[in-house]
Scaffold this active site. Structure first.
Site, PDB file in Angstrom:
ATOM      1  N   TYR A   1      40.408  44.836  38.891  1.00 46.55           N
ATOM      2  CA  TYR A   1      39.691  43.658  38.434  1.00 46.55           C
ATOM      3  C   TYR A   1      38.406  44.129  37.754  1.00 46.55           C
ATOM      4  O   TYR A   1      38.396  45.146  37.089  1.00 46.55           O
ATOM      5  CB  TYR A   1      39.456  42.700  39.616  1.00 46.55           C
ATOM      6  CG  TYR A   1      39.059  41.319  39.171  1.00 46.55           C
ATOM      7  CD1 TYR A   1      39.838  40.608  38.258  1.00 46.55           C
ATOM      8  CD2 TYR A   1      37.891  40.728  39.632  1.00 46.55           C
ATOM      9  CE1 TYR A   1      39.470  39.352  37.825  1.00 46.55           C
ATOM     10  CE2 TYR A   1      37.519  39.457  39.208  1.00 46.55           C
ATOM     11  CZ  TYR A   1      38.312  38.786  38.301  1.00 46.55           C
ATOM     12  OH  TYR A   1      37.945  37.548  37.873  1.00 46.55           O
TER      13      TYR A   1
ATOM     14  N   LYS B   1      43.628  38.623  38.675  1.00 48.12           N
ATOM     15  CA  LYS B   1      43.192  37.623  39.638  1.00 48.12           C
ATOM     16  C   LYS B   1      44.287  37.378  40.686  1.00 48.12           C
ATOM     17  O   LYS B   1      44.017  37.282  41.892  1.00 48.12           O
ATOM     18  CB  LYS B   1      42.880  36.316  38.914  1.00 48.12           C
ATOM     19  CG  LYS B   1      41.819  35.485  39.574  1.00 48.12           C
ATOM     20  CD  LYS B   1      40.440  36.050  39.279  1.00 48.12           C
ATOM     21  CE  LYS B   1      39.337  35.203  39.849  1.00 48.12           C
ATOM     22  NZ  LYS B   1      38.005  35.660  39.436  1.00 48.12           N
TER      23      LYS B   1
ATOM     24  N   GLU C   1      40.811  30.323  34.477  1.00 49.82           N
ATOM     25  CA  GLU C   1      40.023  31.559  34.493  1.00 49.82           C
ATOM     26  C   GLU C   1      39.496  31.877  33.099  1.00 49.82           C
ATOM     27  O   GLU C   1      40.244  31.901  32.116  1.00 49.82           O
ATOM     28  CB  GLU C   1      40.886  32.723  35.001  1.00 49.82           C
ATOM     29  CG  GLU C   1      40.134  34.023  35.196  1.00 49.82           C
ATOM     30  CD  GLU C   1      39.140  33.981  36.341  1.00 49.82           C
ATOM     31  OE1 GLU C   1      38.185  34.782  36.323  1.00 49.82           O
ATOM     32  OE2 GLU C   1      39.322  33.156  37.260  1.00 49.82           O
ATOM     33  N   ASP C   2      38.192  32.119  33.014  1.00 48.92           N
ATOM     34  CA  ASP C   2      37.540  32.583  31.783  1.00 48.92           C
ATOM     35  C   ASP C   2      37.818  31.698  30.573  1.00 48.92           C
ATOM     36  O   ASP C   2      38.025  32.191  29.453  1.00 48.92           O
ATOM     37  CB  ASP C   2      37.926  34.037  31.499  1.00 48.92           C
ATOM     38  CG  ASP C   2      37.226  35.002  32.442  1.00 48.92           C
ATOM     39  OD1 ASP C   2      36.344  34.562  33.187  1.00 48.92           O
ATOM     40  OD2 ASP C   2      37.567  36.197  32.447  1.00 48.92           O
TER      41      ASP C   2
ATOM     42  N   ASP D   1      35.406  30.290  37.688  1.00 49.59           N
ATOM     43  CA  ASP D   1      34.104  30.608  37.099  1.00 49.59           C
ATOM     44  C   ASP D   1      33.066  29.547  37.447  1.00 49.59           C
ATOM     45  O   ASP D   1      31.889  29.851  37.557  1.00 49.59           O
ATOM     46  CB  ASP D   1      34.234  30.722  35.574  1.00 49.59           C
ATOM     47  CG  ASP D   1      35.291  31.727  35.170  1.00 49.59           C
ATOM     48  OD1 ASP D   1      35.116  32.916  35.482  1.00 49.59           O
ATOM     49  OD2 ASP D   1      36.300  31.325  34.570  1.00 49.59           O
TER      50      ASP D   1
ATOM     51  N   ALA E   1      21.559  28.607  32.663  1.00 48.89           N
ATOM     52  CA  ALA E   1      22.322  27.485  33.227  1.00 48.89           C
ATOM     53  C   ALA E   1      23.468  27.077  32.305  1.00 48.89           C
ATOM     54  O   ALA E   1      23.452  26.005  31.698  1.00 48.89           O
ATOM     55  CB  ALA E   1      21.390  26.307  33.496  1.00 48.89           C
ATOM     56  N   GLY E   2      24.473  27.947  32.218  1.00 48.89           N
ATOM     57  CA  GLY E   2      25.709  27.637  31.513  1.00 48.89           C
ATOM     58  C   GLY E   2      26.745  27.153  32.498  1.00 48.89           C
ATOM     59  O   GLY E   2      26.417  26.522  33.505  1.00 48.89           O
TER      60      GLY E   2
ATOM     61  N   ASN F   1      33.445  36.592  43.827  1.00 47.71           N
ATOM     62  CA  ASN F   1      34.328  35.430  43.987  1.00 47.71           C
ATOM     63  C   ASN F   1      35.538  35.723  44.852  1.00 47.71           C
ATOM     64  O   ASN F   1      36.178  34.807  45.385  1.00 47.71           O
ATOM     65  CB  ASN F   1      34.797  34.933  42.621  1.00 47.71           C
ATOM     66  CG  ASN F   1      33.687  34.288  41.822  1.00 47.71           C
ATOM     67  OD1 ASN F   1      32.511  34.518  42.082  1.00 47.71           O
ATOM     68  ND2 ASN F   1      34.042  33.486  40.843  1.00 47.71           N
TER      69      ASN F   1
END
Length: 572
Positions: free
Chosen positions: A110, A183, A254-255, A278, A311-312, A474
């Site tokens: 990963y 993942k 994911e992503d 995420d 802060a995204g 995570n």
């Protein structure tokens, strides 16, 4: 060898493997092949006499051999490819090796190594694994998912990416399939989700990566990334097809790019069993670390002033879960009161309500312009991190900015002046992009900072105390969450279930001991995942969203966890 050439109950930890195939077909499938570990009786029954060396080897000795091969491989990408080849040959052996060396091998299968593997996907492509869905061929979505060979009751997880926001390297086109594969490998190694109950998927909607488009080796669709209505229709087709074909599966996003991630989650979260790691996974593990740290400070969560720098998607996801926790526990009586505990900072500085660049999911955290009208600023017209720290006097500082070194000595010392035990989480990956290092934070706060990081850091000795640094990984949350959802057949993933996962994780540490980490270590992932799974399943039942509530949670979760051991074989 097609999937129909063997049968196994994949819902239990050690089901008998019933093999219909014979000869070389047995050795060509990674779920039936065990190489030199086949006994003489099994070799005869399966017609593989003479197809493997005559000597018999145990799983343990096989593991010693492949571990030596792994250690002798020089580069991290080489180690990744070595493990990939092992998984394509013998899946039980791969997972037995991985679970025995999880802390060492997680950075290989990963982050961070998988980033390089994704970038090199079209060059290192070998054996196909996963499902590739093209926006240019929507008519093939249903057929492609069926071609993976799994039935309606055979799938617990579908991990999907559109590859726009891969780690810290951005748009990687079709190579993003590797992030989904990686993942799901963690789901299996950490939580015992059977490797034949998961499907990795990439939504190939094109790419804006000119390096890929101009590379003649690139294997994806050769056009710019499709957006807007056509993109949404493709996502809708995918979600509804999965929902129809695999009604018990959780869709793990994911992503996905920032512009789509929150929107997709909000679109489906109340009607489909879906989860965005995420946003929600990152938030859950950070909340767990915060709960442990807040306990040490002696102040309730709602008494803290929280600055989120960067802060995204991830930063706002963290803020949302903390906000919901305040509301759920009654710490904040109204939503507005909960929002007042946060100050969100982006590329343009502090979020304010007259900023036209804010996305919909960021706007609730914007401060009123009149609230900051009297502030003295370091730079006119820009409310930066130091300005916020000086005026707000935060007690919690969270970094998801990817701006290495942003938490400077000046910022941290100013924060510490007003907060005896400052909670500081530089969460950006990789290490070079971390907002601060633990060693600096401890030096600048005289050892008082409560720290969790996104990247792994070695222990830090300060003032005669060895500080073990918690990694906000995570992997401490999502495997157990997926296991809990699968075990109780949850119809949706609620914020209450995610909060329960955080609380269960926080309960596994004793942060009061000097230098103790705020989170468990990666080496304890099986224990962590089982604990999280039980909490998630129990919360799902309490909220009435579990189709199969657990009557004996500990036993049922334990029995559900697949063990990477060679099962009994029955030739049929």
């Amino acid at each position: 060898m097609p999937e129909r050439d063997y049968e196994q109950d994949t819902t239990i930890g050690a089901g008998t493997l019933r093999i219909r195939a014979r000869g070389r077909a047995v050795l060509s499938n990674p779920m039936t092949n065990r190489g030199t570990a086949f006994t003489a009786e099994q070799r005869k029954a399966l017609d593989i006499d003479g197809l493997v060396p005559t000597g018999f080897t145990t799983l343990e000795n096989q593991t010693r051999r492949v571990y030596e091969q792994f250690r002798n491989t020089g580069t991290m990408l080489g180690k990744f490819l070595t493990l990939n080849a092992l998984r394509d040959r013998n899946e039980v052996l791969f997972y037995y090796l991985l679970t025995g060396h999880l802390e060492e091998m997680l950075p290989v299968i990963y982050t961070p190594t998988i980033g390089e593997a994704i970038e090199r996907f079209s060059h290192t492509y070998n054996r196909p694994r996963g499902v590739f869905l093209s926006i240019d061929q929507p008519e093939l979505v249903e057929r492609s998912l069926l071609n993976y060979g799994l039935g309606p009751d055979d799938v617990d997880l579908v991990c999907v990416t559109d590859s726009e926001g891969i780690l810290g390297i951005g748009d990687q086109g079709i190579g993003g399939i590797q992030i989904a594969i990686g993942k799901l490998s963690v789901y299996t190694a950490a939580a015992g989700i059977h490797p034949r109950r998961v499907i990795p998927v990439v939504l190939d909607v094109g790419t804006d990566n000119l390096g890929l488009l101009s590379n003649e080796m690139y294997l994806g669709e050769r056009h710019s990334r499709v957006r807007g209505e056509r993109y949404d229709e493709f996502v809708e087709l995918f979600v509804r097809t999965v929902e129809q074909q695999f009604p018990n599966a959780m869709i793990h996003w994911e992503d996905v790019g920032t512009g789509n991630a929150h929107r997709i989650l909000n679109r489906y979260r109340d009607e489909v069993c879906t989860f965005n790691d995420d946003i929600q996974g990152t938030a859950a593990v950070v909340l767990a670390a915060l709960l442990a740290a807040v306990d040490v400070t002696g102040h309730d969560l709602d008494e803290h002033r929280i600055v989120v720098f960067g802060a995204g998607s991830a930063g706002i996801g963290i803020a949302n879960l903390v906000r919901d926790t305040m509301l759920r526990t009654g710490a904040a009586e109204t939503e507005r009161e909960a929002y007042e505990r946060f100050w969100a900072i982006g590329l343009q500085g502090l979020y304010v309500d007259d900023d036209a660049t804010l996305l919909d999911f960021q706007k609730p955290y914007a401060r009123a312009r009149e609230d900051v009208a009297g502030w003295e600023l370091e730079r006119r017209g820009h409310i930066g991190l130091m300005d916020v720290v000086r005026h707000v006097k935060p007690t919690i500082l969270i970094g998801t900015s990817t701006k290495g070194g942003a938490f400077s000595r000046e910022v941290v010392e100013e924060m510490h002046r007003h907060s005896p035990r400052p909670i500081i989480f530089p969460l950006s990956n990789p290490t070079s992009r971390a907002e601060a290092t633990p060693a600096d934070l401890l030096e600048w706060t005289d050892g008082q900072a409560l720290i969790a990081t996104g990247s792994p850091f070695a222990p830090v000795d300060h003032g005669g105390v060895r500080h073990t640094i918690a990694q906000s990984n995570n992997a401490l949350i999502f495997p157990g969450l997926g296991l809990g959802v699968a075990a109780c057949r949850a119809r949706v993933v609620t914020e209450g279930m995610i909060a329960a996962a955080s609380q269960a994780l926080a309960g596994l540490v004793n942060a009061w001991r000097p230098g103790a980490p705020l989170l468990p270590g990666i080496g304890d992932l099986r224990l962590v995942s089982a604990t999280v799974a039980i909490a998630v399943a129990q919360e799902a039942a309490a909220e009435g969203v579990a189709d199969a509530p657990l009557s004996d949670p500990i036993q049922q979760v334990y029995e559900r966890m697949w063990q990477p051991r060679y099962p009994d074989i029955e030739a049929i």
